[in-house]
Design an enzyme around this catalytic site. Structure first.
Site, PDB file in Angstrom:
ATOM      1  N   GLY A 172      40.403  34.219  42.994  1.00  0.00           N
ATOM      2  CA  GLY A 172      39.174  33.157  42.831  1.00  0.00           C
ATOM      3  C   GLY A 172      38.164  33.457  44.078  1.00  0.00           C
ATOM      4  N   PRO A 228      43.268  39.058  41.993  1.00  0.00           N
ATOM      5  CG  PRO A 228      43.196  40.739  44.343  1.00  0.00           C
ATOM      6  CD  PRO A 228      43.257  39.529  42.993  1.00  0.00           C
ATOM      7  NE  ARG A 255      32.960  35.482  41.407  1.00  0.00           N
ATOM      8  CZ  ARG A 255      31.818  35.565  40.738  1.00  0.00           C
ATOM      9  NH1 ARG A 255      30.474  35.922  40.874  1.00  0.00           N
ATOM     10  NH2 ARG A 255      32.903  35.013  39.613  1.00  0.00           N
ATOM     11  CE1 TYR A 309      29.241  31.025  34.589  1.00  0.00           C
ATOM     12  CE2 TYR A 309      29.186  32.941  35.835  1.00  0.00           C
ATOM     13  CZ  TYR A 309      29.529  32.867  34.632  1.00  0.00           C
ATOM     14  OH  TYR A 309      29.839  33.363  33.773  1.00  0.00           O
ATOM     15  CB  CYS A 336      11.347  37.500  24.552  1.00  0.00           C
ATOM     16  SG  CYS A 336      10.235  39.137  24.177  1.00  0.00           S
ATOM     17  CD  GLU A 337      15.417  33.717  26.382  1.00  0.00           C
ATOM     18  OE1 GLU A 337      15.147  32.452  26.413  1.00  0.00           O
ATOM     19  OE2 GLU A 337      15.730  33.138  24.841  1.00  0.00           O
ATOM     20  CE1 TYR A 382      34.471  37.760  35.722  1.00  0.00           C
ATOM     21  CE2 TYR A 382      34.001  37.981  38.438  1.00  0.00           C
ATOM     22  CZ  TYR A 382      35.116  37.846  36.837  1.00  0.00           C
ATOM     23  OH  TYR A 382      35.963  37.375  37.189  1.00  0.00           O
TER      24      TYR A 382
END
Length: 437
Positions: A255, A294, A296, A335, A360-361, A389
């Site tokens: 983390g 670990p 990320r 996030y 299309c957002e 990610y």
């Protein structure tokens, strides 16, 4: 929350390209022709050869980071192992590279297990996670000889006792009831989390497993969240883990946060381990084996994403639209994660623009208020710190084809995951309704 908010406007301090380069893999530089070079390869050359969008991973930087974790942990607690939280980047080449660097693999599903085994990861160095593991996934893990399976609920115990014919080593994931400062979706150790067993349930599971003839309880596991930029919550979590008594193995999770923006200031690997292992020395038995997971913090900075500018819509704000977006980077939409960016042959400086994707957002934004120098149609744009990610959450929204993964190092580049094709999008369709599923 330690990450910058989605709408925060931020420009490169003093228009200094060096501040931006620090976010890219170590060793990145700008050459004499103002071209950004990663792993000894110009990013414009990678875009020309492999197309865009494309994930680029500096293999040397990845190995260096893995080695740092392994050696720094061993120096502080010799009886220890580093297990890569592979959900951060589950690709065969990444599994293989990190295994060769001495890391095990943490898998959280059948697909990750298949990839890890296919990459040559030693089964006994694999830790199987998951809050809802199916019978099929557990059977595959047992058949493969996975070293540790983490019990997350009583159903895991019941299933495994039916599946296992010999003895299987397991850990119990406990809920430490520690709230770390991070995005709500990334917090996993506080009250109300779907992960782990609460105190009474964990104690009941410990009692049950100690009398099991097939499941060998080796120890405990915890995880308090992701993108955590403070050490103190880990100290509290280790203390909570110790309150269950002495075991052979304690898995302290992962983390550790990474630096996505100029303003982020996560602890270094060494500082994080000083705090974590310092707590272990105070609260855990000295004979125990320690694991860390670990994810990320192993891969994020080693990676970047390349795009090509498709449209520049001048105004207030100016929109610079590229040929990717939320199909290859969901972290912004999910996030509110902040990313920086640069035109690869005009690094640093420029005016603040909204870097947006092609989907299309309205929420399909890569970075709001990011400084780009004279962006034009056809320019190649690089977004650093996308090694975690992004590949794993890539998707086919609007029929987007998932990007390739390009390894660079020593002045060479090679594709380790190919770009998806339109035929790939059609391959799972059943044109004959009698074909079934």
């Amino acid at each position: 929350m330690t990450t910058s908010t989605l709408d925060a406007s931020h420009t490169n301090p003093n228009d200094d390209a060096r501040a931006l380069i620090e976010l890219f893999p170590e060793g990145t530089y700008v050459d004499a022709e103002d071209e950004l070079v990663v792993g000894g390869v110009r990013l414009t050359d990678i875009a020309q050869r492999f197309g865009t969008p494309a994930y680029v991973l500096d293999e040397t930087a990845l190995i260096r980071q893995a080695t740092l974790f392994r050696e720094a942990l061993a120096a502080r607690w010799p009886n220890s192992r580093v297990v890569f939280a592979s959900k951060a980047f589950p690709a065969t080449a990444v599994y293989r590279t990190l295994a060769e660097a001495g890391l095990g693999a943490d898998v959280a599903g059948g697909g990750e297990l298949v990839l890890a085994l296919g990459a040559g990861v030693a089964p006994d160095s694999i830790v199987m996670h998951g809050n809802a593991k199916s019978v099929e996934e557990l059977q595959a893990a047992v058949d493969a000889g996975v070293g540790l399976i983490v019990i997350d609920n009583f159903d895991d115990i019941a299933k495994l006792e039916e599946i296992v014919t010999g003895r299987q080593d397991v850990l119990i994931r406990v809920l430490p009831e520690v709230a770390a400062e991070t995005h709500e979706a990334l917090a996993t150790g506080k009250h109300g989390s779907k992960f782990g067993l609460r105190r009474a349930d964990a104690e009941a599971a410990i009692t049950r497993l100690r009398s099991s003839e097939r499941l060998n309880l080796r120890g405990l596991h915890m995880h308090i969240g992701s993108q955590i930029c403070e050490v103190e919550p880990y100290v509290a979590a280790v203390r909570a883990l110790a309150s269950y008594g002495e075991f052979d193995i304690y898995d302290l999770g992962g983390g550790l946060g990474v630096r996505y923006t100029y303003d982020d200031a996560p602890p270094s690997v060494e500082a994080w381990l000083d705090g974590l292992i310092g707590a272990a020395r105070r609260y855990l038995p000295p004979h125990a084996q320690l694991l860390i997971e670990p994810g990320r913090s192993v891969v994020a900075r080693s990676g970047l994403t390349l795009y090509r500018v498709v449209s520049v819509k001048e105004g207030r704000p100016t929109f610079v639209a590229v040929d990717g977006g939320m199909g290859d980077n969901l972290e912004v939409s999910l996030y509110g994660q902040r990313f920086e960016a640069t035109v690869v042959n005009r690094v640093g400086g420029g005016k603040a623009v909204n870097l947006v994707g092609k989907h299309c957002e309205s929420g399909d934004r890569i970075s709001t208020g990011v400084a780009l120098r004279e962006p034009r149609v056809g320019d190649v744009v690089a977004v650093p710190v996308t090694g975690a990610y992004c590949h794993t959450m890539s998707n086919n929204y609007n029929g987007a084809r998932r990007p390739p993964v390009i390894f660079v190092g020593g002045g060479r580049s090679r594709a380790v995951v190919r770009r998806e094709t339109y035929e790939d999008l059609r391959r799972r369709d059943l044109l004959d309704p009698e074909e079934g599923v």
